[in-house]
Write an enzyme that holds these catalytic residues in place. Structure first.
Site, mmCIF file in Angstrom:
data_model
loop_
_atom_site.group_PDB
_atom_site.id
_atom_site.type_symbol
_atom_site.label_atom_id
_atom_site.label_comp_id
_atom_site.label_asym_id
_atom_site.label_seq_id
_atom_site.Cartn_x
_atom_site.Cartn_y
_atom_site.Cartn_z
ATOM 1 N N LEU A 205 0.852 -1.189 0.000
ATOM 2 C CA LEU A 205 0.000 0.000 0.000
ATOM 3 C C LEU A 205 0.886 1.237 0.000
ATOM 4 C CD1 LEU A 205 -2.624 -0.913 2.768
ATOM 5 C CD2 LEU A 205 -3.032 -0.895 0.307
ATOM 6 N N HIS A 206 0.627 2.157 -0.923
ATOM 7 C CA HIS A 206 1.397 3.398 -0.891
ATOM 8 C C HIS A 206 0.665 4.593 -1.485
ATOM 9 C CE1 HIS A 206 2.087 2.308 -5.102
ATOM 10 N NE2 HIS A 206 2.425 3.562 -5.303
ATOM 11 N N ARG A 207 -0.442 4.393 -2.178
ATOM 12 C CA ARG A 207 -1.100 5.511 -2.850
ATOM 13 C C ARG A 207 -1.700 6.484 -1.843
ATOM 14 N NH1 ARG A 207 -1.113 5.102 -8.188
ATOM 15 N NH2 ARG A 207 -0.736 3.036 -9.068
#
Length: 375
Positions: A205-207
């Site tokens: 997860l990074h957005r």
């Protein structure tokens, strides 16, 4: 000899440029210059990938670093203008949809140098995503549009771009995956983490839309916690995501979630060893949607859309959004043996780099193939 100048800036770019660079080197008809803008500057997010992919060290490293979208794009443009003026390439090759991609395209198009966009035509149709803006604008001003799948061709034609500029070459990132898979599987990654093949899930997860909003991020962690009650969930944490965990005060929630294991970012081979033997993947990354389709691993994309619909239409990907209940229900169905069966898309065969090298030779009028018509 004619010169191709490659631009890389962030982790997803490296897996795409490596097969192209290798194929051009093997064919021997063109010279190459590799420019790393330094958009990703953490060692685990950048340098280790060159080693894992067998890429040479960059010929030029700009060291741009972080900043807002405007700051980062502007810095890359200023420095690349100097590079292009000095190096005088015959063709500039950009990949993907990061800020360095658009920055290079804007500069080179105004300098009258031909530009090729690898992975052209992908669309999420969500203009709130910075990557979507980068994709659309880069495609508009590129001379060659090299697409990974037929739906990307259709997007470009629907937008009015000339078919003569479009070449369907397949997914070059899969070249890297297929070339590295056996080497990755020989690593002790699973044993070091105490895992068994098909006995765990992987999450990335990074957005900003997922990790900047405390409510959304907390909901995603809740859903992961539910899955972690059934099998371990390994979560290599992007530096940006780790920062948001701290800022949003979510560390105590993670500490109280048995089975959810946060680890540092991994190199390409380590991560491939992890993903290729997982039972299930959760991601908001475009690349992992493609990789899991080729690996036959069920993938849940925690976004409301995807720019890679082929992974949903014929692959193993399911777009589940960010509703924790829907994520949990879909994951439970997969873990109960009712996962989606997919197949590998056409031309995702490990030979896209060779096809791209041939297109570049044709475009530049070198090698044994006739020059392409002007575009």
């Amino acid at each position: 000899m004619k010169k191709v100048l490659h631009i890389v800036g962030a982790r997803p770019n490296f897996m795409k440029v490596a097969p192209i660079h290798r194929a051009i080197s093997e064919r021997g008809s063109l010279t190459q210059t590799l420019v790393h803008t330094g958009q990703h500057y953490d060692v685990k997010m950048s340098d280790v990938f060159f080693t894992d992919l067998g890429m040479p060290a960059p010929d030029i490293h700009l060291g741009i670093g972080s900043g807002s979208h405007a700051e980062q794009t502007a810095k890359v443009m200023i420095e690349l203008e100097k590079v292009f003026a000095r190096e005088k390439p015959d063709l500039v090759s950009v990949v993907g949809d990061v800020n360095s991609t658009l920055a290079a395209a804007l500069v080179v198009s105004k300098m009258g140098i031909p530009i090729s966009h690898v992975e052209a035509g992908l669309r999420s149709f969500d203009r709130t995503m910075p990557e979507e803006i980068n994709r659309v604008l880069t495609d508009r001003i590129s001379d060659l549009l090299l697409t990974p799948s037929a739906d990307a061709d259709a997007n470009l034609i629907r937008e009015g771009l000339e078919p003569a500029r479009i070449r369907l070459v397949g997914n070059v990132m899969i070249d890297s995956l297929l070339a590295a898979r056996e080497k990755a599987l020989r690593l002790p990654t699973l044993s070091e983490l105490g895992l068994e093949p098909r006995g765990y899930a992987v999450c990335t997860l990074h957005r900003a839309s997922n990790v900047d909003d405390a409510k959304v991020f907390s909901g995603l962690l809740s859903a992961l916690g539910h899955v972690a009650s059934r099998l371990p969930v390994v979560f290599p944490v992007h530096p940006r995501t780790r920062k948001r965990i701290s800022e949003l005060g979510l560390a105590p929630t993670l500490e109280r979630t048995p089975g959810l294991r946060l680890v540092d970012p991994m190199g390409y081979l380590e991560f491939l060893a992890l993903t290729s033997q997982a039972r299930l993947a959760f991601t908001d990354s475009g690349g992992l949607q493609e990789e899991t389709t080729v690996l036959g691993i069920p993938c849940l994309t925690v976004r409301e859309n995807t720019e890679r619909p082929i992974t949903v239409d014929i692959g193993t990907n399911v777009v589940v959004g960010t509703d924790p209940v829907r994520i949990q229900q879909t994951a439970d169905r997969i873990l109960d043996g009712h996962g989606k069966k997919g197949r590998i898309p056409d031309l995702w065969d490990g030979r896209s780099g060779e096809r791209i090298a041939q297109v570049y030779e044709q475009f530049l009028g070198v090698g044994d193939t006739p020059r392409l018509a002007a575009v």
